[in-house]
Design an enzyme around this catalytic site. Sequence first.
Site, short mmCIF file in Angstrom:
data_model
loop_
_atom_site.label_atom_id
_atom_site.label_comp_id
_atom_site.label_asym_id
_atom_site.label_seq_id
_atom_site.Cartn_x
_atom_site.Cartn_y
_atom_site.Cartn_z
N LEU A 1 34.74 37.97 50.57
CA LEU A 1 33.96 36.99 49.81
C LEU A 1 34.43 35.57 50.07
CD1 LEU A 1 33.87 38.79 46.33
CD2 LEU A 1 31.95 38.50 47.88
N GLY A 2 35.71 35.42 50.28
CA GLY A 2 36.24 34.07 50.48
C GLY A 2 37.72 34.13 50.80
N GLN A 3 38.24 33.00 51.10
CA GLN A 3 39.62 32.95 51.57
C GLN A 3 40.30 31.69 51.08
OE1 GLN A 3 39.70 34.01 55.62
NE2 GLN A 3 41.88 33.76 55.85
N GLY A 4 41.51 31.84 50.58
CA GLY A 4 42.31 30.67 50.20
C GLY A 4 43.56 30.64 51.06
N ALA B 1 45.49 33.86 49.73
CA ALA B 1 44.74 35.06 49.36
C ALA B 1 43.44 35.21 50.12
CB ALA B 1 44.43 34.98 47.88
N VAL C 1 39.76 37.19 49.35
CA VAL C 1 39.05 37.81 48.23
C VAL C 1 37.95 38.71 48.78
CG1 VAL C 1 37.79 37.40 46.08
CG2 VAL C 1 39.52 35.76 46.82
N LYS D 1 41.38 40.19 44.88
CA LYS D 1 42.10 39.11 45.55
C LYS D 1 43.39 39.70 46.10
CE LYS D 1 42.99 34.36 44.46
NZ LYS D 1 42.80 33.36 43.44
N ASP E 1 44.40 22.53 37.61
CA ASP E 1 43.85 22.41 38.96
C ASP E 1 42.35 22.71 38.94
OD1 ASP E 1 44.05 21.86 41.67
OD2 ASP E 1 44.29 23.97 42.18
#
Length: 443
Positions: A18-21, A24, A26, A41, A134
């Site tokens: 779904l996404g990336q940080g 992490a 996800v 996550k 944040d």
Amino acid sequence: MENKTNILMQRYDFGRLLGQGNFAKVYYGRNLASGQSVAIKVIDKEKILKVGLINQTKREISVMGLVKHPNILQLYEVMATKTKIYFVLEYAKGGELFNKVAKGRLKEDIARKYFQQLITAVDFCHSRGVYHRDLKPENLLLDENGNLKVSDFGLSALAESKRQDGLLHTTCGTPAYVAPEVISRKGYDGVKADIWSCGVILFVLLAGYLPFHDSNLMEMYKKISKAEYKCPNWFPPEVRKLLSRILDPNPYTRISIAKIMENPWFRKGLDCRHLRASTEDKQKNPVNADTVIDPNECCGSPSTETKLDMAKPITFNAFDIISLSTGFDLSGLFVSSDQKEEVQFISKNSASSILTKVEEIARCLRLKVMKKEGGAMKLEGLNECRSGTLCIDVEIFEITSSFHLVEVRKSSGDTLDYLKMFQQHLKPALTEIVWAWQGEQQD
Ligand code: AMP
């Protein structure tokens, strides 16, 4: 990994990314028993080890119980393997709110709805002494009904650590949402810093662009510290006025959430259910809005009785609490709660009344009480049993001014004897001071 389905602890399958940080990835996942969609996550332990974030995850689970709100992305559970940590989260089907803004500014009513949901969610967390610190577009997600879900409440110090590590400048890049006092790093009030970020978000929703922007970072800092921004001509006068009160560079004169909630523009079409929930809650758990969090102090040693007694107690945000953890062993999380040698509960009692209660119980159970430094105590059985003398450690950590986390742990002696004693005597006797047992569902 992205394309194939993985099974996590025989409870969830997960596949699509779904996404990336930074730390992490996800994935979309499903609870195998209920079919419920979740987001998983996955954090690489090694990566967070490298930036000194080893002592984290465990207490996050306790904090979960503190921040359950319709507009806060729920963290269902945390799991771990040798190399990875898995946060099982509520799935936000609508994705990031700012994908919508990227397509153009929002209509006033829509922007107001999101702002209302954001403020009620933030207020709810503040009422529990948890600060986001944040708030930014990536943390605002939408569910399938288009309702706002604030994510990473309690995990936000990950971003804080990124900053200490110097990564933020290269990866996240912009302090556009951060309050002037946070940038100056002089120690700040988490409540007021979050309010500022909400103001920036409101501006972006209505304008379609940032209030403070400059290709030169120093220039941008200057603009933020003087609150130098210009409202576009389509901003109604009520919004301009409200924004000027939120984007006040002085945190002491900056508007409070209570005042934002009284604002006529804010209140238009407000869904009062959530507002009521948060104000009712507040009455039950008053917060000290003046609590100052010093970012340089908050990740220190465990909060102890001495610290609790200080005139101005240090309040930890959820992530700081996690970092109080003495180890990184999550194995206890996979054992059912009645088999654990270490249990945690949250109490709304004061640290001293928790200690008094534990002493009282210990006397009834014929356990010797030995006080240790900093409010912790050791309970010792009078008789030697199969595996030596039974010893139980009790430790208290301050989560917020109104919540304490209590850890009860067998440190020596026979496990079976301990579990029997815990289940039959200790646990029932503690009920009076327990608000929620860690890992157990609570209303
Ligand atoms: P994060 O590491 O939390 O910033 O997540 C990276 C990206 O994954 C986010 O920007 C979202 O696009 C996506 N994401 C994170 N959590 C969820 C969720 N619970 N549901 C859907 N998408 C998510």
